[in-house]
Design a protein around this motif. Structure first.
Motif, mmCIF file in Angstrom:
data_model
loop_
_atom_site.group_PDB
_atom_site.id
_atom_site.type_symbol
_atom_site.label_atom_id
_atom_site.label_comp_id
_atom_site.label_asym_id
_atom_site.label_seq_id
_atom_site.Cartn_x
_atom_site.Cartn_y
_atom_site.Cartn_z
ATOM 1 N N ASP A 127 0.822 -1.215 0.000
ATOM 2 C CA ASP A 127 0.000 0.000 0.000
ATOM 3 C C ASP A 127 0.855 1.264 0.000
ATOM 4 O OD1 ASP A 127 -2.296 -1.493 -0.049
ATOM 5 O OD2 ASP A 127 -2.653 -1.377 2.112
ATOM 6 N N VAL A 128 1.986 1.227 0.709
ATOM 7 C CA VAL A 128 2.843 2.420 0.776
ATOM 8 C C VAL A 128 3.890 2.414 -0.325
ATOM 9 C CG1 VAL A 128 2.493 2.691 3.256
ATOM 10 C CG2 VAL A 128 4.448 1.349 2.428
ATOM 11 N N ARG A 129 3.780 1.454 -1.256
ATOM 12 C CA ARG A 129 4.633 1.369 -2.434
ATOM 13 C C ARG A 129 6.088 1.050 -2.117
ATOM 14 N NH1 ARG A 129 2.670 6.472 -6.230
ATOM 15 N NH2 ARG A 129 0.489 5.830 -6.478
ATOM 16 N N TYR A 130 6.311 0.343 -1.015
ATOM 17 C CA TYR A 130 7.668 -0.166 -0.783
ATOM 18 C C TYR A 130 7.864 -1.464 -1.564
ATOM 19 C CZ TYR A 130 11.808 -2.072 1.486
ATOM 20 O OH TYR A 130 13.056 -2.604 1.702
ATOM 21 N N LEU A 131 6.853 -2.327 -1.581
ATOM 22 C CA LEU A 131 6.894 -3.574 -2.332
ATOM 23 C C LEU A 131 5.921 -3.498 -3.504
ATOM 24 C CD1 LEU A 131 6.932 -6.285 0.516
ATOM 25 C CD2 LEU A 131 8.883 -5.352 -0.747
ATOM 26 N N ALA A 132 6.247 -4.252 -4.534
ATOM 27 C CA ALA A 132 5.389 -4.277 -5.720
ATOM 28 C C ALA A 132 4.219 -5.239 -5.557
ATOM 29 C CB ALA A 132 6.214 -4.659 -6.955
ATOM 30 N N GLY A 133 4.420 -6.318 -4.777
ATOM 31 C CA GLY A 133 3.361 -7.301 -4.603
ATOM 32 C C GLY A 133 3.472 -8.008 -3.271
ATOM 33 N N ASN A 134 2.400 -8.709 -2.904
ATOM 34 C CA ASN A 134 2.329 -9.404 -1.622
ATOM 35 C C ASN A 134 2.310 -10.909 -1.860
ATOM 36 O OD1 ASN A 134 1.787 -10.426 0.907
ATOM 37 N ND2 ASN A 134 -0.121 -9.302 1.223
ATOM 38 N N PRO A 135 3.460 -11.618 -1.686
ATOM 39 C CA PRO A 135 3.476 -13.063 -1.922
ATOM 40 C C PRO A 135 2.606 -13.843 -0.956
ATOM 41 C CG PRO A 135 5.526 -12.345 -0.900
ATOM 42 C CD PRO A 135 4.774 -11.105 -1.258
ATOM 43 N N TRP A 136 2.354 -13.296 0.227
ATOM 44 C CA TRP A 136 1.517 -14.006 1.202
ATOM 45 C C TRP A 136 0.057 -14.059 0.767
ATOM 46 C CZ3 TRP A 136 3.114 -17.048 4.940
ATOM 47 C CH2 TRP A 136 4.394 -16.885 5.452
ATOM 48 N N LYS A 137 -0.313 -13.234 -0.213
ATOM 49 C CA LYS A 137 -1.687 -13.232 -0.690
ATOM 50 C C LYS A 137 -2.052 -14.553 -1.351
ATOM 51 C CE LYS A 137 -4.834 -10.067 -3.058
ATOM 52 N NZ LYS A 137 -4.934 -8.813 -3.852
ATOM 53 N N ALA A 138 -1.028 -15.272 -1.879
ATOM 54 C CA ALA A 138 -1.266 -16.544 -2.563
ATOM 55 C C ALA A 138 -1.038 -17.747 -1.648
ATOM 56 C CB ALA A 138 -0.363 -16.654 -3.786
ATOM 57 N N VAL A 139 -0.842 -17.494 -0.353
ATOM 58 C CA VAL A 139 -0.575 -18.570 0.607
ATOM 59 C C VAL A 139 -1.816 -18.784 1.464
ATOM 60 C CG1 VAL A 139 0.881 -19.327 2.521
ATOM 61 C CG2 VAL A 139 1.885 -17.998 0.646
ATOM 62 N N ASN A 140 -2.263 -20.025 1.551
ATOM 63 C CA ASN A 140 -3.428 -20.347 2.376
ATOM 64 C C ASN A 140 -3.064 -20.360 3.855
ATOM 65 O OD1 ASN A 140 -5.084 -20.693 0.121
ATOM 66 N ND2 ASN A 140 -4.502 -22.853 -0.082
ATOM 67 N N ASP A 141 -4.038 -20.048 4.695
ATOM 68 C CA ASP A 141 -3.827 -20.158 6.139
ATOM 69 C C ASP A 141 -3.655 -21.618 6.530
ATOM 70 O OD1 ASP A 141 -4.077 -17.475 6.412
ATOM 71 O OD2 ASP A 141 -6.155 -17.512 7.116
#
Length: 551
Positions: free
Chosen positions: A276-290
């Motif tokens: 959100d603050v534009r430090y990273l381009a993407g969130n790899p944890w978004k594709a990881v299941n709990d």
């Protein structure tokens, strides 16, 4: 014997030498009482316990301990053992200077068996040398090699970044800074982010901003059984023995599925903010299941709540012990237990409760006065709870032990007066600094420090243990049940007992501070279960008596 003594006097110290051959008899006797028989065992004991190694040994104070450590350091070469740096480090304002040292961690693949060890096991015989090969440090002392700093990470955003972060450590600290006014959340998030950062650099050999989905999946598997080199006993964060995961009594650090899911969600939330603050381009944890978690029938462990009869007996016993002369600790623990058991407070809420927020309620009468306490509870939600007459009496007695007037305190004094505060201050620099009472213009202590939540929990556990060990007139079942009770059990006791006395569930919900009424109904089910079990026992006794009469 004379010949052996002469030969020993000509030899340098050796790890197998008895401590009595080198230390004064009185000191040697004290050390032997702790099971320390040789110089090697003494070095291992110091390194295992750290700077406070001497506190558990009678008549070994800081001066004598410093002399012993100084002698051991002078003979490190002949002993071929190293005394850890923080065992007797120089202090400034009570804080070891070693706490200010920045430690650079390196990937495990670059650590060789012949390199310098950093763990406690390298300094004494019988340790696991593998556990000492990794250099680990908490976030406030952590530095990473430039190649793994994330300054040029593959996942770094090309867009304008909203935060001033040149590398991953800056980004982590910027995220944690958001929780500077929430100490409990800050402590929890710091623990999880430093664990993940250390795992990425040391075991994965990658920067935080280089990690992909497969790396996150690997960390999720790591949480099921953390690397033994990341696990150790609890030590201060400034100690070289500090490890990211605390070992259990069995020596393992296995995390429950609920804890694993919590960690994954914390990391996913942190990465989402960096995107959100534009430090990273993407969130790899978004594709990881709990991690998979079994949905428990009852989320809260309310079985530790005391039954009504035991709760009454405990109150009577606390009153009797508090009436004894000099029983200041009993009066303090009685006030704490009644605040939780009569008002349903959590231990953090009881520890932070202030005198200025306790006042007579406008809804009380002369015949039945009612007091109320306003607190800030879980989720920074403010609520007001009723306070019983027994709790008020206990608080007044506790304040007298603190040489303060509970009812006659001025408004100025009330502004900084914790309801619960230690009467006996431990003889340590940290405790003295925290509880140092500056004098106000009226000659009264100002800015008095109350208990911490952990300190209050330790006080209650210690006094409950003493009750269990000394109350021979109580039944074994009662002592076992009381021994299993922790500070939170008294909050559960209030909930179950109030429901049993037919207090409306929505009222109990408001007192406990539950957001959902469904959470409070757990106590209703618990009371129903207790009724069924008691009646079932009655049926069994009647049936047994009928069978005997028939015989």
């Amino acid at each position: 014997m004379v010949t052996d003594a002469a030969q020993l006097a000509a030899l340098p110290p050796h790890p197998d030498h008895a401590i009595g051959a080198w230390l004064r008899p009185r000191v040697a006797r004290r050390l032997k009482g702790e099971g320390i028989k040789t110089l090697g065992e003494l070095v291992a004991f110091c390194n295992r316990r750290g700077g406070s190694w001497w506190r558990s040994i009678p008549r070994i104070g800081p001066g004598r301990a410093r002399a012993i450590v100084s002698w051991l350091r002078r003979h490190e070469k002949s002993l071929q053992l190293t005394v850890a740096v923080d065992v007797d480090s120089v202090e400034h304002d009570g804080v070891p200077l070693v706490a200010a040292e920045v430690v650079e961690v390196v990937p495990a693949t670059k650590v060789t068996g012949g390199g310098p060890a950093s763990g406690p096991s390298c300094s004494g015989p019988g340790g696991n040398s593998e556990a000492g090969r990794l250099t680990l440090a908490p976030l406030e002392r952590l530095a990473v090699p430039h190649a793994l700093s994330g300054a040029h990470g593959e996942n770094r955003s090309a867009a304008f970044c909203y935060i001033q972060a040149n590398h991953d450590l800056d980004a982590v600290r910027a995220y944690l800074n958001r929780f500077r006014d929430q100490p409990k959340t800050l402590r929890a998030y710091t623990k999880e982010l430093e664990r993940f950062l250390l795992w990425a650099v040391v075991l994965r050999g990658k920067a935080l901003s280089d990690l992909r989905v497969d790396d996150c999946e690997a960390y999720k598997d790591f949480l099921k059984s953390p690397d033994p080199r990341f696990v150790g006993e609890r030590f201060p964060r400034h100690s070289p023995r500090w490890r990211p995961f605390a070992a259990s009594a069995e020596g393992s650090a296995s995390l429950s599925p609920e804890s694993q899911r919590y960690i994954v969600r914390v990391l996913r939330k942190a990465f989402a903010w960096w995107v959100d603050v534009r430090y990273l381009a993407g969130n790899p944890w978004k594709a990881v299941n709990d991690p998979m978690v079994v949905k428990r029938e009852r989320a809260m462990k309310i079985e530790r709540a005391l039954p009504a009869q035991l709760w009454r007996k405990l109150r009577v016993e606390l009153d009797m012990r508090s009436a004894e002369e000099g029983a200041m600790q009993w009066r303090a623990v009685r006030a704490a237990i009644l605040m939780m058991g009569d008002s349903g407070l959590r231990r953090e809420e009881a520890a932070s409760a202030q005198r200025k927020n306790l006042r007579p309620s406008s809804f009380g009468t002369l015949e039945r006065p009612v007091w109320e306490l306003t607190i800030v509870g879980k989720g920074q939600r403010e609520r007001t709870v009723p306070v019983s007459a027994a709790t008020l009496a206990a608080l007044r007695a506790h304040w007298r032990d603190r040489a303060q007037d509970f009812d006659g305190a001025t408004e100025e004094d009330k502004q900084s007066g914790p309801l619960l505060s230690p009467v006996i201050i431990p003889w340590t620099d940290a405790s003295r600094r925290r509880h140092r009472a500056e004098q106000s213009d009226h000659g009264q202590p100002a800015n008095e420090a109350g208990y911490t939540a952990d300190g209050l929990n330790r006080l209650i556990s210690r006094m409950v243990t003493e009750l269990v060990e000394t109350m021979d007139q109580w039944s074994l079942d009662e002592r076992v049940q009381l021994g299993q009770a922790n500070a939170h059990a008294f909050r559960h006791t209030f909930a179950t007992q109030s429901v049993a006395e037919e207090v409306p569930v929505d009222v109990v919900q408001k007192v406990l501070g539950h957001v959902s009424l469904q959470t409070t109904t757990v106590y209703v089910q618990a009371e129903k279960q207790r009724v069924v079990e008691e009646v079932a026992g009655y049926y069994a006794r009647v049936a047994m008596g009928t069978a005997k009469d028939g015989l």
